[in-house]
Design a protein around this motif. Sequence first.
Motif, PDB file in Angstrom:
ATOM      1  N   THR A  11       2.799  -7.755  -3.782  1.00 41.14           N
ATOM      2  CA  THR A  11       3.939  -6.838  -3.792  1.00 41.14           C
ATOM      3  C   THR A  11       3.800  -5.810  -4.900  1.00 41.14           C
ATOM      4  O   THR A  11       4.047  -4.613  -4.696  1.00 41.14           O
ATOM      5  CB  THR A  11       5.258  -7.625  -3.936  1.00 41.14           C
ATOM      6  N   ASP A  12       3.396  -6.256  -6.076  1.00 35.52           N
ATOM      7  CA  ASP A  12       3.144  -5.334  -7.188  1.00 35.52           C
ATOM      8  C   ASP A  12       2.086  -4.308  -6.802  1.00 35.52           C
ATOM      9  O   ASP A  12       2.253  -3.105  -7.043  1.00 35.52           O
ATOM     10  CB  ASP A  12       2.687  -6.131  -8.415  1.00 35.52           C
ATOM     11  N   ALA A  13       0.997  -4.771  -6.166  1.00 31.17           N
ATOM     12  CA  ALA A  13      -0.063  -3.848  -5.743  1.00 31.17           C
ATOM     13  C   ALA A  13       0.456  -2.844  -4.731  1.00 31.17           C
ATOM     14  O   ALA A  13       0.112  -1.654  -4.771  1.00 31.17           O
ATOM     15  CB  ALA A  13      -1.235  -4.637  -5.165  1.00 31.17           C
ATOM     16  N   GLY A  14       1.315  -3.300  -3.806  1.00 33.14           N
ATOM     17  CA  GLY A  14       1.881  -2.398  -2.814  1.00 33.14           C
ATOM     18  C   GLY A  14       2.775  -1.346  -3.436  1.00 33.14           C
ATOM     19  O   GLY A  14       2.745  -0.164  -3.034  1.00 33.14           O
ATOM     20  N   GLU A  15       3.555  -1.742  -4.413  1.00 28.66           N
ATOM     21  CA  GLU A  15       4.427  -0.783  -5.094  1.00 28.66           C
ATOM     22  C   GLU A  15       3.608   0.276  -5.838  1.00 28.66           C
ATOM     23  O   GLU A  15       3.946   1.473  -5.831  1.00 28.66           O
ATOM     24  CB  GLU A  15       5.364  -1.516  -6.052  1.00 28.66           C
ATOM     25  N   ARG A  16       2.499  -0.149  -6.448  1.00 27.81           N
ATOM     26  CA  ARG A  16       1.631   0.817  -7.136  1.00 27.81           C
ATOM     27  C   ARG A  16       0.941   1.741  -6.136  1.00 27.81           C
ATOM     28  O   ARG A  16       0.742   2.932  -6.423  1.00 27.81           O
ATOM     29  CB  ARG A  16       0.594   0.074  -7.976  1.00 27.81           C
ATOM     30  N   LEU A 159      -6.368   5.444   4.414  1.00 29.05           N
ATOM     31  CA  LEU A 159      -6.586   4.051   4.036  1.00 29.05           C
ATOM     32  C   LEU A 159      -6.130   3.868   2.606  1.00 29.05           C
ATOM     33  O   LEU A 159      -6.593   4.584   1.709  1.00 29.05           O
ATOM     34  CB  LEU A 159      -8.055   3.670   4.168  1.00 29.05           C
ATOM     35  N   ALA A 160      -5.214   2.924   2.379  1.00 22.80           N
ATOM     36  CA  ALA A 160      -4.671   2.686   1.043  1.00 22.80           C
ATOM     37  C   ALA A 160      -4.920   1.236   0.641  1.00 22.80           C
ATOM     38  O   ALA A 160      -4.403   0.315   1.277  1.00 22.80           O
ATOM     39  CB  ALA A 160      -3.177   3.000   1.007  1.00 22.80           C
ATOM     40  N   VAL A 161      -5.718   1.051  -0.399  1.00 23.52           N
ATOM     41  CA  VAL A 161      -6.031  -0.291  -0.893  1.00 23.52           C
ATOM     42  C   VAL A 161      -5.988  -0.289  -2.418  1.00 23.52           C
ATOM     43  O   VAL A 161      -6.285   0.727  -3.051  1.00 23.52           O
ATOM     44  CB  VAL A 161      -7.420  -0.772  -0.416  1.00 23.52           C
ATOM     45  N   PRO A 162      -5.635  -1.413  -3.024  1.00 24.29           N
ATOM     46  CA  PRO A 162      -5.584  -1.448  -4.485  1.00 24.29           C
ATOM     47  C   PRO A 162      -6.955  -1.440  -5.139  1.00 24.29           C
ATOM     48  O   PRO A 162      -7.129  -0.866  -6.216  1.00 24.29           O
ATOM     49  CB  PRO A 162      -4.854  -2.761  -4.787  1.00 24.29           C
ATOM     50  N   VAL A 163      -7.944  -2.094  -4.500  1.00 27.68           N
ATOM     51  CA  VAL A 163      -9.220  -2.294  -5.185  1.00 27.68           C
ATOM     52  C   VAL A 163     -10.351  -2.442  -4.182  1.00 27.68           C
ATOM     53  O   VAL A 163     -10.166  -2.944  -3.070  1.00 27.68           O
ATOM     54  CB  VAL A 163      -9.139  -3.549  -6.096  1.00 27.68           C
ATOM     55  N   GLY A 164     -11.530  -1.983  -4.591  1.00 26.33           N
ATOM     56  CA  GLY A 164     -12.735  -2.142  -3.787  1.00 26.33           C
ATOM     57  C   GLY A 164     -13.936  -1.670  -4.587  1.00 26.33           C
ATOM     58  O   GLY A 164     -13.798  -0.871  -5.524  1.00 26.33           O
TER      59      GLY A 164
END
Length: 212
Positions: A11-16, A159-164
């Motif tokens: 959820t934190d990652a989605g908010e960011r 495409l939206a992702v926190p990390v890769g």
Amino acid sequence: MAGSRRFTDRTDAGERLATALREQGIDADIALAIPRGGLPLGRAVADELDIPLDIVVAKKIGAPGNPEYAIGAVASDGSVWRNEEAFRGTSTDEGYFQQRRDEEAKNARQKAERYRGDRDAPALAGKTVVVVDDGVATGSTARACLKTLNETAAERIVLAVPVGPPDTIDSLESETDTVVCLETPRGFRGVGQFYENFGQVSDEEAMTYLEQ
């Protein structure tokens, strides 16, 4: 992992991610989460941006004797992406790949139907679509999802992702209109290392995010 942020949870990652999308001026019409891990993020993105949430589903095609090693992926409509380098580097033949493709396409269709219930798939024509997942490693399932969405009449696919890892993100940028990734660490070993809480998301939990 020096210099890279850790996320408290999905959820934190989605908010960011939602903040980054807004800061980049991306006026999204709908968020499509990749189940299961993408749904907590997708819910946060949809809520923060006040847009609908739905799903886009793909299943990994694993190598013979090593199902966790992706040699490709297939989406619920049958759109397939194949990792040619991995295919050649394993004992995979065309017969095996085609069989697994058909099996996993069926699994993806069944998952999409289960998650949506009696809801129709969303109309995407002319819309800006944000595809959300909790991170990418090889990006196999994301590539299959992007491939099927590229066949729609969507105006823009993000495409939206926190990390890769940097190489995966670079290659994904050639497969869609925009990639928003918060962290591209060179010391990447797995998505979970960048979360304080990265527990498995069950189908039952994932579906609750669609119902909210």
